[in-house]
Design a protein around this motif. Structure first.
Motif, PDB file in Angstrom:
ATOM      1  N   HIS A   9       0.853  -1.195   0.000  1.00 55.78           N
ATOM      2  CA  HIS A   9       0.000   0.000   0.000  1.00 55.78           C
ATOM      3  C   HIS A   9       0.884   1.238   0.000  1.00 55.78           C
ATOM      4  CE1 HIS A   9      -3.306  -2.625   0.867  1.00 55.78           C
ATOM      5  NE2 HIS A   9      -4.157  -1.622   1.073  1.00 55.78           N
ATOM      6  N   ARG A  10       0.441   2.215  -0.702  1.00 51.00           N
ATOM      7  CA  ARG A  10       1.162   3.498  -0.651  1.00 51.00           C
ATOM      8  C   ARG A  10       0.190   4.576  -0.175  1.00 51.00           C
ATOM      9  NH1 ARG A  10       2.619   7.889  -3.938  1.00 51.00           N
ATOM     10  NH2 ARG A  10       1.519   7.190  -5.809  1.00 51.00           N
ATOM     11  N   MET A  11       0.700   5.425   0.706  1.00 56.80           N
ATOM     12  CA  MET A  11      -0.173   6.460   1.270  1.00 56.80           C
ATOM     13  C   MET A  11       0.527   7.819   1.147  1.00 56.80           C
ATOM     14  SD  MET A  11      -2.215   6.249   4.841  1.00 56.80           S
ATOM     15  CE  MET A  11      -0.858   6.198   5.940  1.00 56.80           C
ATOM     16  N   TYR A  12      -0.200   8.781   0.690  1.00 62.60           N
ATOM     17  CA  TYR A  12       0.387  10.130   0.594  1.00 62.60           C
ATOM     18  C   TYR A  12      -0.744  11.148   0.661  1.00 62.60           C
ATOM     19  CZ  TYR A  12      -1.086  10.516  -4.334  1.00 62.60           C
ATOM     20  OH  TYR A  12      -1.817  10.590  -5.489  1.00 62.60           O
ATOM     21  N   ASP A  49      -2.481  -7.825  -4.050  1.00 61.63           N
ATOM     22  CA  ASP A  49      -3.567  -8.712  -4.474  1.00 61.63           C
ATOM     23  C   ASP A  49      -4.559  -8.977  -3.353  1.00 61.63           C
ATOM     24  OD1 ASP A  49      -2.338  -8.926  -6.957  1.00 61.63           O
ATOM     25  OD2 ASP A  49      -0.997 -10.504  -6.237  1.00 61.63           O
ATOM     26  N   ASP A  50      -4.266  -8.513  -2.147  1.00 60.17           N
ATOM     27  CA  ASP A  50      -5.164  -8.736  -1.009  1.00 60.17           C
ATOM     28  C   ASP A  50      -5.803  -7.429  -0.591  1.00 60.17           C
ATOM     29  OD1 ASP A  50      -4.540 -11.449  -0.908  1.00 60.17           O
ATOM     30  OD2 ASP A  50      -2.664 -10.984   0.169  1.00 60.17           O
ATOM     31  N   MET A  51      -6.732  -7.562   0.337  1.00 56.89           N
ATOM     32  CA  MET A  51      -7.445  -6.365   0.821  1.00 56.89           C
ATOM     33  C   MET A  51      -7.332  -6.282   2.350  1.00 56.89           C
ATOM     34  SD  MET A  51      -9.261  -3.823  -0.015  1.00 56.89           S
ATOM     35  CE  MET A  51     -10.579  -3.666  -1.158  1.00 56.89           C
ATOM     36  N   PRO A  52      -6.110  -6.096   2.877  1.00 55.05           N
ATOM     37  CA  PRO A  52      -5.985  -6.001   4.339  1.00 55.05           C
ATOM     38  C   PRO A  52      -6.647  -4.726   4.850  1.00 55.05           C
ATOM     39  CG  PRO A  52      -3.904  -5.446   3.268  1.00 55.05           C
ATOM     40  CD  PRO A  52      -4.841  -5.837   2.180  1.00 55.05           C
ATOM     41  N   LEU A  53      -7.279  -4.802   6.018  1.00 53.03           N
ATOM     42  CA  LEU A  53      -7.938  -3.620   6.572  1.00 53.03           C
ATOM     43  C   LEU A  53      -7.026  -2.966   7.605  1.00 53.03           C
ATOM     44  CD1 LEU A  53     -11.568  -5.009   7.010  1.00 53.03           C
ATOM     45  CD2 LEU A  53     -10.686  -3.564   5.180  1.00 53.03           C
ATOM     46  N   ILE A  58      -8.201  -5.286  11.267  1.00 55.97           N
ATOM     47  CA  ILE A  58      -9.583  -5.775  11.411  1.00 55.97           C
ATOM     48  C   ILE A  58      -9.856  -6.903  10.412  1.00 55.97           C
ATOM     49  CG2 ILE A  58     -12.018  -5.117  11.054  1.00 55.97           C
ATOM     50  CD1 ILE A  58     -11.263  -2.387  12.246  1.00 55.97           C
ATOM     51  N   LYS A  59     -10.475  -7.962  10.909  1.00 57.83           N
ATOM     52  CA  LYS A  59     -10.910  -9.060  10.038  1.00 57.83           C
ATOM     53  C   LYS A  59     -12.408  -8.875   9.815  1.00 57.83           C
ATOM     54  CE  LYS A  59      -6.932 -11.270  10.215  1.00 57.83           C
ATOM     55  NZ  LYS A  59      -6.047 -10.620   9.253  1.00 57.83           N
ATOM     56  N   PHE A  60     -12.830  -8.882   8.612  1.00 55.37           N
ATOM     57  CA  PHE A  60     -14.243  -8.626   8.327  1.00 55.37           C
ATOM     58  C   PHE A  60     -14.715  -9.605   7.269  1.00 55.37           C
ATOM     59  CE2 PHE A  60     -17.858  -6.216   6.608  1.00 55.37           C
ATOM     60  CZ  PHE A  60     -18.476  -5.840   7.795  1.00 55.37           C
ATOM     61  N   GLY A  61     -15.405 -10.631   7.731  1.00 58.35           N
ATOM     62  CA  GLY A  61     -15.962 -11.608   6.799  1.00 58.35           C
ATOM     63  C   GLY A  61     -14.932 -12.508   6.160  1.00 58.35           C
TER      64      GLY A  61
END
Ligand code: NAD
Length: 510
Positions: free
Chosen positions: A143-146, A498-502, A506-509
């Protein structure tokens, strides 16, 4: 040089008397505004003010123009401001003289004000290649955040009479490189300088095919001012003027959840310690208290003198005040010109009554100047008053050259009294003792937005963020990172995995 009509012509002001510009000079039909020279009461020119319909036309145009201007690359926007700075260099003397004619400040300060416009243009050009946002470390893999800063929209610029051109430039140069368009409502006491500035910026825009960035509406507070501050199409209102105005503007803009940048009144003080270089202090006090006839937001209004130097310093001040040449502000030998109008003279004289009633002692001045100046001129004597900080009149900003002298023994007492006023704009200490200086600048020292050592309260450079705390409004204009007030911040997170870590794990579903 002295004739307003000739100066206006040289500045390229064609004989239009429209009070609104939005891509073209509008056919304004509001009441006529007459501009007078405060030094002699002569008429300088007439302007037909804007109506609510003119305002509507101008704001709609500014709003529409934003859509295009926001997509012009910032360095290209900076190029327009670079050219504006060049154009101002060419017209520095004429525009400075017009400021002097219409507002009354001495010619050196009139030209100095134009220099301030040039300086902020230079600053804004550099800024146009910066406007930096941070890049942050994301807690999530791949992930990149800016963050990035975007133009915010139409900026409303409300300006005071005492810096009729520089305050516009502080806002306009920065807002323009930030990608905003703007609506300028100048003081009704200085309409001609506003029109001249609009012509100057128009020429630059026309040469570059730029439209709709800089717009002007001259009109009453009630009709134009109120429309502007209530207007949801104006996300930022930058208002410079009195505390009373700012309180109202702040409330109205906050009610619609807009953003305001408030630059309001000051009640600035200098503390002089017995170890100070007193010659330096005297010069700073004189410029701070008498410059612009006491009509700067940063004017020195209170002087805290240590009891060991009180009498001698006061005597030197009185001698210096006697030497102040008062008169025609266009004469380069004049040190103090008139107040802005006869209403300001009345307020000055009323302050003298209040001083006497409240137990202050007028040591020098306190009167109108009647000899050696035109009868219709708004001239007063610069005034020295021995006073107490707690006197109601000392707690107020009287926009005139009145300096209150207050005695103290301990620095802590001086700092306590210094901070014990509603306003918090500019402050200074004169000392050669490092400990005193650092204490004054520390969190237990001055509570102002500007705090200086061995420099007076007025005459700030544009590179610093300018503004003050408490009733001064908390806004910042000009240098440093004040530009952030004219943009909106956006935080961006990009997932290139390729994943969608929160966030927060948090684990959601899953
Ligand atoms: P003012 O408050 O009378 O007017 C300032 C501007 O506000 C004018 O353009 C005026 O028309 C407008 N205005 C007033 N009421 C309004 C309303 N309801 N809606 C919209 N606009 C409204 O001030 P002034 O006499 O022109 O200027 C002197 C004051 O400005 C002093 O208090 C001085 O300290 C302050 N000032 C502050 C700074 C600063 O940066 N802190 C700089 C210059 C001047």
């Amino acid at each position: 040089m002295r004739n307003a009509k000739e100066i206006l012509l040289r500045l390229g002001v064609k004989p239009v008397n429209s009070g609104a510009y939005a891509g073209e000079w509008l056919d304004t039909e509001g009441p006529e505004l007459i501009s007078y020279n405060p030094a002699n009461g002569e008429e300088l020119g007439r302007v037909r003010t804007a109506t609510a319909a003119d305002y509507e036309k101008a704001v709609a145009y500014a709003h529409e123009s934003f859509k295009e201007w926001r997509m012009v690359p910032a360095p290209k926007r900076g190029e327009i401001i670079r050219q504006l700075g060049e154009e101002l260099r060419v017209h520095k003397q004429d525009l400075g003289a017009l400021v002097t004619l219409e507002m009354g400040k001495i010619i050196a300060e009139g030209e100095g004000e134009v220099q301030e416009m040039i300086d902020i243009c230079d600053f804004a050009v550099g800024l146009s290649r910066q406007l930096y946002g941070y890049t942050m470390q994301s807690e999530r893999p791949f992930h990149r955040m800016y963050e990035q800063w975007h133009p915010i929209g139409v900026v409303g610029i409300i300006t005071s009479f005492n810096f009729p051109v520089a305050v516009w430039a502080w806002n306009a140069a920065i807002a323009a490189v930030c990608g905003d368009t703007m609506m300028w409502k100048p003081s009704s006491r200085t309409p001609l300088t506003a029109i001249a500035v609009q012509h100057i910026v128009n020429r630059v825009c026309e040469r570059n095919g730029v439209k709709g960035v800089f717009n002007l509406v001259i009109g009453s507070r009630k009709e134009i001012g109120e429309a502007l501050i209530h207007d949801k199409r104006i996300p930022v209102v930058s208002a410079t003027g009195s505390c009373a105005m700012g309180r109202h503007v702040g409330e109205v803009v906050a009610r619609r959840l807009g953003r305001s940048i408030l630059e309001l009144g000051g009640n600035n003080a200098i503390i002089v310690m017995p170890d100070a270089d007193l010659k330096l202090a005297l010069r700073a006090v004189l410029f701070g208290a008498v410059g612009t006839a006491g009509q700067r937001c940063t004017t020195t209004r209170r002087l805290f003198l240590h009891e060991d130097i009180f009498d001698d310093f006061t005597r030197s001040l009185v001698e210096a005040y006697k030497q102040v040449r008062i008169g025609d502000p266009l004469d380069p030998h004049t040190l103090m010109g008139p107040l802005v109008d006869q209403k300001a003279v009345r307020i000055y004289l009323e302050a003298m009554d209040a001083i006497r009633e409240q137990g202050g002692k007028i040591i020098y001045g306190g009167e109108k100047v009647t000899e050696g100046v035109p009868a219709a001129g708004a001239f007063v004597l610069p005034t020295l008053v021995e006073a107490k900080n707690s006197m109601p009149i000392v707690q107020e900003e009287t926009f005139a050259p009145i300096l209150y002298l207050i005695r103290f023994r301990e620095l802590d007492d001086a700092i306590r009294m210094h901070n014990d006023v509603p306003q918090g704009l500019s402050s200074a200490i004169f000392t050669t003792n490092l400990k005193y200086a650092e204490k004054f600048l520390s969190a237990m020292g001055s509570d102002c937005g500007i705090a200086n050592v061995n420099i007076g309260t007025s005459g700030a450079e544009i590179g610093g963020a300018f503004g003050g705390e408490k009733d001064t409004g908390g806004g910042r204009e000009a240098g440093s990172d004040a530009w952030k007030g004219y943009m909106r911040r956006q935080t961006n997170t990009i997932n290139w995995g390729d994943d969608m870590p929160l966030a927060q794990g948090i684990k959601f579903g899953d």
